[in-house]
Design a protein around this motif. Structure first.
Motif, PDB file in Angstrom:
ATOM      1  N   GLU A   1      -0.270  10.974  -6.140  1.00  0.00           N
ATOM      2  CA  GLU A   1      -0.637  10.958  -4.721  1.00  0.00           C
ATOM      3  C   GLU A   1      -1.933  10.206  -4.421  1.00  0.00           C
ATOM      4  O   GLU A   1      -2.436  10.273  -3.300  1.00  0.00           O
ATOM      5  CB  GLU A   1      -0.673  12.369  -4.129  1.00  0.00           C
ATOM      6  CG  GLU A   1       0.674  13.109  -4.228  1.00  0.00           C
ATOM      7  CD  GLU A   1       1.837  12.364  -3.571  1.00  0.00           C
ATOM      8  OE1 GLU A   1       1.641  11.878  -2.441  1.00  0.00           O
ATOM      9  OE2 GLU A   1       2.919  12.251  -4.179  1.00  0.00           O
TER      10      GLU A   1
ATOM     11  N   SER B   1       0.860  -1.181   0.000  1.00  0.00           N
ATOM     12  CA  SER B   1       0.000   0.000   0.000  1.00  0.00           C
ATOM     13  C   SER B   1       0.892   1.226   0.000  1.00  0.00           C
ATOM     14  O   SER B   1       1.980   1.200   0.568  1.00  0.00           O
ATOM     15  CB  SER B   1      -0.891   0.029   1.243  1.00  0.00           C
ATOM     16  OG  SER B   1      -1.892  -0.959   1.164  1.00  0.00           O
ATOM     17  N   GLY B   2       0.412   2.292  -0.638  1.00  0.00           N
ATOM     18  CA  GLY B   2       1.220   3.510  -0.629  1.00  0.00           C
ATOM     19  C   GLY B   2       0.648   4.552  -1.567  1.00  0.00           C
ATOM     20  O   GLY B   2      -0.510   4.449  -2.005  1.00  0.00           O
ATOM     21  N   TRP B   3       1.486   5.535  -1.835  1.00  0.00           N
ATOM     22  CA  TRP B   3       1.086   6.654  -2.678  1.00  0.00           C
ATOM     23  C   TRP B   3       1.670   6.507  -4.079  1.00  0.00           C
ATOM     24  O   TRP B   3       2.815   6.069  -4.228  1.00  0.00           O
ATOM     25  CB  TRP B   3       1.576   7.964  -2.070  1.00  0.00           C
ATOM     26  CG  TRP B   3       0.787   8.416  -0.885  1.00  0.00           C
ATOM     27  CD1 TRP B   3      -0.274   9.277  -0.898  1.00  0.00           C
ATOM     28  CD2 TRP B   3       0.980   8.036   0.480  1.00  0.00           C
ATOM     29  NE1 TRP B   3      -0.747   9.457   0.380  1.00  0.00           N
ATOM     30  CE2 TRP B   3      -0.006   8.715   1.241  1.00  0.00           C
ATOM     31  CE3 TRP B   3       1.866   7.184   1.149  1.00  0.00           C
ATOM     32  CZ2 TRP B   3      -0.113   8.567   2.632  1.00  0.00           C
ATOM     33  CZ3 TRP B   3       1.759   7.036   2.521  1.00  0.00           C
ATOM     34  CH2 TRP B   3       0.787   7.724   3.248  1.00  0.00           C
TER      35      TRP B   3
ATOM     36  N   LEU C   1      -7.491   3.181  -2.572  1.00  0.00           N
ATOM     37  CA  LEU C   1      -7.910   3.400  -1.183  1.00  0.00           C
ATOM     38  C   LEU C   1      -8.395   4.820  -0.980  1.00  0.00           C
ATOM     39  O   LEU C   1      -9.251   5.080  -0.140  1.00  0.00           O
ATOM     40  CB  LEU C   1      -6.741   3.109  -0.224  1.00  0.00           C
ATOM     41  CG  LEU C   1      -6.206   1.677  -0.265  1.00  0.00           C
ATOM     42  CD1 LEU C   1      -4.966   1.552   0.616  1.00  0.00           C
ATOM     43  CD2 LEU C   1      -7.279   0.684   0.191  1.00  0.00           C
ATOM     44  N   ASN C   2      -7.831   5.725  -1.730  1.00  0.00           N
ATOM     45  CA  ASN C   2      -8.271   7.115  -1.650  1.00  0.00           C
ATOM     46  C   ASN C   2      -7.737   7.866  -2.856  1.00  0.00           C
ATOM     47  O   ASN C   2      -6.629   7.626  -3.307  1.00  0.00           O
ATOM     48  CB  ASN C   2      -7.776   7.774  -0.358  1.00  0.00           C
ATOM     49  CG  ASN C   2      -8.788   8.737   0.216  1.00  0.00           C
ATOM     50  OD1 ASN C   2      -9.717   9.162  -0.468  1.00  0.00           O
ATOM     51  ND2 ASN C   2      -8.616   9.080   1.482  1.00  0.00           N
ATOM     52  N   GLU C   3      -8.553   8.788  -3.362  1.00  0.00           N
ATOM     53  CA  GLU C   3      -8.094   9.622  -4.467  1.00  0.00           C
ATOM     54  C   GLU C   3      -7.372  10.834  -3.909  1.00  0.00           C
ATOM     55  O   GLU C   3      -7.360  11.071  -2.702  1.00  0.00           O
ATOM     56  CB  GLU C   3      -9.302  10.055  -5.301  1.00  0.00           C
ATOM     57  CG  GLU C   3     -10.062   8.858  -5.860  1.00  0.00           C
ATOM     58  CD  GLU C   3     -11.085   9.281  -6.889  1.00  0.00           C
ATOM     59  OE1 GLU C   3     -11.389  10.486  -6.955  1.00  0.00           O
ATOM     60  OE2 GLU C   3     -11.559   8.390  -7.613  1.00  0.00           O
ATOM     61  N   SER C   4      -6.761  11.579  -4.810  1.00  0.00           N
ATOM     62  CA  SER C   4      -6.097  12.806  -4.369  1.00  0.00           C
ATOM     63  C   SER C   4      -6.294  13.890  -5.406  1.00  0.00           C
ATOM     64  O   SER C   4      -6.223  13.626  -6.609  1.00  0.00           O
ATOM     65  CB  SER C   4      -4.598  12.569  -4.168  1.00  0.00           C
ATOM     66  OG  SER C   4      -3.944  13.784  -3.876  1.00  0.00           O
ATOM     67  N   LYS C   5      -6.581  15.086  -4.928  1.00  0.00           N
ATOM     68  CA  LYS C   5      -6.489  16.228  -5.831  1.00  0.00           C
ATOM     69  C   LYS C   5      -5.013  16.402  -6.190  1.00  0.00           C
ATOM     70  O   LYS C   5      -4.125  15.937  -5.467  1.00  0.00           O
ATOM     71  CB  LYS C   5      -6.969  17.507  -5.143  1.00  0.00           C
ATOM     72  CG  LYS C   5      -8.418  17.479  -4.756  1.00  0.00           C
ATOM     73  CD  LYS C   5      -9.074  18.875  -4.724  1.00  0.00           C
ATOM     74  CE  LYS C   5      -8.395  19.887  -3.847  1.00  0.00           C
ATOM     75  NZ  LYS C   5      -9.296  21.019  -3.484  1.00  0.00           N
ATOM     76  N   THR C   6      -4.734  17.081  -7.293  1.00  0.00           N
ATOM     77  CA  THR C   6      -3.330  17.334  -7.638  1.00  0.00           C
ATOM     78  C   THR C   6      -2.718  18.221  -6.557  1.00  0.00           C
ATOM     79  O   THR C   6      -3.241  19.288  -6.265  1.00  0.00           O
ATOM     80  CB  THR C   6      -3.237  18.037  -9.000  1.00  0.00           C
ATOM     81  OG1 THR C   6      -3.914  17.225  -9.946  1.00  0.00           O
ATOM     82  CG2 THR C   6      -1.778  18.216  -9.414  1.00  0.00           C
TER      83      THR C   6
ATOM     84  N   VAL D   1      -3.874   7.066  -3.201  1.00  0.00           N
ATOM     85  CA  VAL D   1      -3.467   6.016  -2.265  1.00  0.00           C
ATOM     86  C   VAL D   1      -4.025   4.699  -2.782  1.00  0.00           C
ATOM     87  O   VAL D   1      -5.235   4.585  -3.011  1.00  0.00           O
ATOM     88  CB  VAL D   1      -4.015   6.282  -0.848  1.00  0.00           C
ATOM     89  CG1 VAL D   1      -3.431   5.294   0.135  1.00  0.00           C
ATOM     90  CG2 VAL D   1      -3.701   7.706  -0.411  1.00  0.00           C
TER      91      VAL D   1
END
Lengths: 584, 584
Positions: free
Chosen positions: A69, A22-24, A103-108, A71
């Motif tokens: 970024e 798991s990670g970014w 697991l999770n999205e990220s905005k830029t 996850v």
């Protein structure tokens, strides 16, 4: 279970293993038929691979859809890497992904999560939680944690007890401004946040704790100079039944341990220098001794000619700047401009070029002959090729100016190697300091610092000359620790208070509980406090403490990430019996 | 050098050595021809001897002149002791004194420095520095230091990074009251002292720190119940990429390590119990499981007769008190009075004596026959010789009342052995708690606690039934730690805020920076926090946290030693743009 391994863990021995990570998403490279993703966590980076041959179309599409970024969790098989990357510990393998979960999205993110980021200080502070993902900040915090742990281990093993002292204490008008905390339960009254646990550690000595330490937050409501924080961390220590020598040995031991454990550097013993010698040789009570350029006092060899500037000066003093004899007239003029800046404050500068052929060329050739200049070179230790820079005027001001020039030249000549460590004890500090405005003396360290044996009498006749049992530990030109042997008997304390201008009533009002305590068998004691923020930054080879604080405040004392301080509710103010008074 | 050895160090191997000791005069025994002095420091007590044969007259007189708690230094020779004292480690030797220096005198202390002191709590708190000289307080502080160090070692070795989070943060209207700190540099604005580093540790997880801990002071401006402190210490922990199981395992490991290292106790694995089961079996979410007396629910076997008290009750529930069948009528009446005290609140109590001959005698023999009573004994696990105590009424209130009775009887019967340690995980806490006054639900743990998988839908239909990924670690009937898996995705968080009655604007105003952070790739994460004061006192076999705090505050939040809080200068108030408003 989110992961079977961290992103820094897989090696050739794991090849063919089925693993979960798991990670970014750190970086994506899309070559059309193959997509590589660098997956990042605190422990490292692992390369993931998706390709047209071995990966389903859906999964490949999913990999392509991931933003920076995001996850993710992946399941896959460890493979040997075709083109190995010797720069990272996982560089011999890659992971062929079979399953991918977002697991999770990220905005830029507003700046790149790279060592060399495109984000400026302001934006990085606002999004400090993203800044912490960067190796440099992350590693600084891990480094700080390691230093703290080593301090605790060393002191605990040495019989020191870590005692937590209170944060909600009492305001004292002495010294720097306190932060205060209104009490709701005790109407109209305030706690203060400690500027240091000074009185409590002395009370612990009265209480027989013998060897105390604490890594503790302290607070000062001062106008913030660059690189000062309203809250800062101190390694606070105190010992009973000790003389100065015991303290120096104990904490030289601690510092050696840190240099050894953290930096792998052995230093057999730390040099010591009196305050007076430090001022004479370096113009500074925290000299950087990693390089020379020691001061040469030139009064004896410069005041015998018609040059009035020198003759009327209290002090003529110079340093030899290595290899600077080749400076052009323009370069030297720039240097003169530099020392005349208001921040430095010199009126002018005399220089002597020590030519390679053994001759000298100076700005005062009108007044001095080659023999004079040769004498100056001798006193300042200048060699052929060096440039002697000389300042003159009142002793204290001139020394400070020349110290500033010395440090500036060391910077320009790259003499301040951050990976070299030069500790130094500065001892025999003056007990009192003259307040030039009021003409009163006040305690240089604090009012409980003991004078050196036999000097108490001098207090009446020449208070400025009295030396204290006070010491600083200096590392690479920074004071990293300071302390003193305390006064433990009430007669000496009473004499001190008198000379500091306290009436017995004032002394009682301000330090009453400590003076009370001292009547019940206070042992001889003394201590030291280290600034952890500074210590860690110097050990880390950097000079900005903010880089070693997880959530620092800016120069206005604001935390721009959480936007504090902030107004509070009217209700809250009312409960505290307070009213804002912004007009006055 | 003040000493060659400490007062706890000399043994038979030192006999004939010339040594130097420093310490406090603990006790003097004067037999005329010989004077013994017990010299004390943190490390122990050494017996000094002065006698007419071997000691000069002057020295003997000097020894006689010493008062209790005088601080002295002696030089002398270690001798074998004629009458040995097996109770202290130095009991085989004594020191014949050749030289004595008084380092400091002492007024007679206001109470004796003995384990069994004559000083009451108030005077000991005012002179806490003398109280700390007593073995019991000194050892508690040393014990606390050792526990903290073991926590740090264990977590550091496990890859946790100790990160210092700020103390000057932002006030939030949620939860308990904040202590606030007016900012001088930011006029009219206030910092708040943290009630816990909750948001910062979650931000560190967003920042990729992965495993964080900190031993940290926290602050709550609450009206102080007995044994609460306005400032308290927390072992604060958070982990990324974890499920509940990972957290329970990690911190069961920590707690086992402490029990093993500190108490020498091995516990293979900690039992787990759901919140619902704990409430049903013990009427309490932090049950003390060192002893039995589990609840027997008696509805099924007690609601079938004409006894209206039971028939109209929501719950009939009982416990079997071991060996209490012999209670006299008077003793039982006293017990009934006890449960009817307002602090407990039961309306009455039904009892059943389980006689040794197998018969039963109850206060409701009019309504129930021997077979009924035998059934009750079966359900409550009562044996011959036990007394069954039964309460009835609304479920929650009745359980709480019976829990109080259970704890009281355990105290009376000495079942709460402080040297026995019974840890317990209580899991599956409700997500929400009904505020009976307002009828609104609020977060039982905090608004970032995640519901158990698949329960989110229940929020609309039966919010009180939704269980959370929240857990407490209970030790001997005390909650020593608690935590949860956090919500890390914004949809779930938005749903939660809605159900907690926050408008999106309110949520943004209050938790804006955390919600912002969650948009940039927040990993799944969760954590736990331990109350260090409580943990240390329980491990130390005591229940008063004040005894394990160096400088505690009293129930009005005052430090009576330094007399804080206190009024501050008008000037200070003016600088802070504040005005007192004591009239309103």
């Amino acid at each position: 279970m989110y992961r079977s391994h961290t992103c820094g863990e897989l090696r050739e021995e794991h090849i063919e293993n089925n693993i979960t990570l798991s990670g970014w998403v750190h970086k994506t490279r899309d070559k059309g038929f193959v997509v590589w993703i660098d997956l990042r966590d605190r422990f490292g980076i692992t390369q993931l691979i998706f390709d047209e041959e071995r990966t389903s179309k859906e999964l490949l599409e999913q990999a392509r859809s991931l933003g920076r970024e995001f996850v993710i969790q992946i399941k896959g098989t460890v493979l040997e890497r075709a083109s190995k990357n010797a720069n990272i510990p996982t560089g011999n393998i890659e992971v062929l992904v079979q399953e991918l979960t977002i697991l999770n999205e990220s905005k830029t993110p507003p700046f790149t999560i790279e060592d060399d980021t495109d984000g400026g200080e302001d934006i990085r502070m606002k999004y400090r939680y993203l800044d912490i993902r960067r190796n440099i900040v992350k590693n600084n915090l891990i480094f700080r944690s390691k230093v703290s742990m080593e301090v605790r281990k060393y002191l605990s093993d040495g019989g020191f007890i870590e005692v937590e002292t209170p944060y909600l204490i009492k305001s004292t008008p002495e010294g720097a401004r306190d932060f205060v905390v209104p009490s709701r339960m005790n109407e109209g009254q305030f706690y203060a946040l400690p500027q240091s646990p000074q009185t409590f550690k002395q009370l612990l000595m009265v209480g027989g704790m013998d060897k105390y330490f604490q890594i503790v937050k302290c607070f000062r409501d001062e106008d913030l100079r660059a690189d000062r924080q309203p809250e800062f961390t101190q390694i606070d220590c105190e010992m009973a039944f000790v003389e100065q020598e015991d303290i120096l040995n104990a904490f030289e031991g601690l510092t050696k341990h840190l240099l050894k454990e953290i930096k792998g550097i052995d230093i057999s013993s730390f040099p010591r220098m009196t305050y007076d010698a430090a001022m004479a040789k370096y113009g500074n009570d925290k000299p950087d001794i990693r390089f020379g350029m020691e001061f040469g006092e030139l009064n004896a060899v410069a005041k015998h000619k018609e040059f009035n500037v020198f003759n009327s000066a209290e002090l003529v003093v110079g340093i030899a700047i290595p290899g600077a004899a080749t400076y052009t007239r323009k370069e030297i003029d720039k240097l003169i401009d530099w020392v005349r800046r208001p921040q430095v404050g010199a009126k002018g500068m005399v220089y002597v070029k020590c030519n390679e052929d053994g001759t000298f060329k100076s700005s005062v050739d009108k007044f001095y002959d080659q023999e004079d200049l040769a004498n100056w070179a001798k006193v300042t230790g200048a060699k052929a090729g060096d440039l002697i820079c000389m300042l003159s005027g009142d002793t204290n001001a001139t020394r400070a100016q020349l110290s500033a020039l010395r440090m500036e030249m060391a910077e320009r000549l790259n003499l301040r190697n951050p990976e070299e460590f030069a500790p130094l004890w500065v001892i025999d500090f003056p007990l009192l300091e003259l307040d030039e405005e009021t003409g009163n003396y006040h305690a240089m360290h604090h009012p409980f610092t003991s004078p050196k044996p036999g000097q108490l009498e001098l207090l009446d006749t020449n208070p400025g000359a009295v030396k204290a049992n006070a010491y600083d530990l200096v590392l690479n030109g920074n004071e990293i620790g300071g302390g003193s042997i305390r006064i433990h008997d009430k007669e000496t304390q009473a004499t001190m208070f008198k000379h500091l201008g306290f009436s017995p009533e004032e002394a009682k009002a301000q330090f009453g509980f400590l003076m009370d305590a001292f009547q019940y068998g206070a042992p001889p004691h003394g201590g030291i406090a280290f600034g952890l923020d500074r210590l860690v930054s110097i050990l880390g080879g950097q000079e900005t403490i903010r880089d070693f604080i997880a959530f620092p405040k800016n120069n206005s004392g604001r935390d721009v990430m959480i936007d504090a301080p902030a107004p509070i509710d009217k209700e809250q103010l009312k409960e505290l019996r307070l009213q804002l008074n912004l007009e006055s």
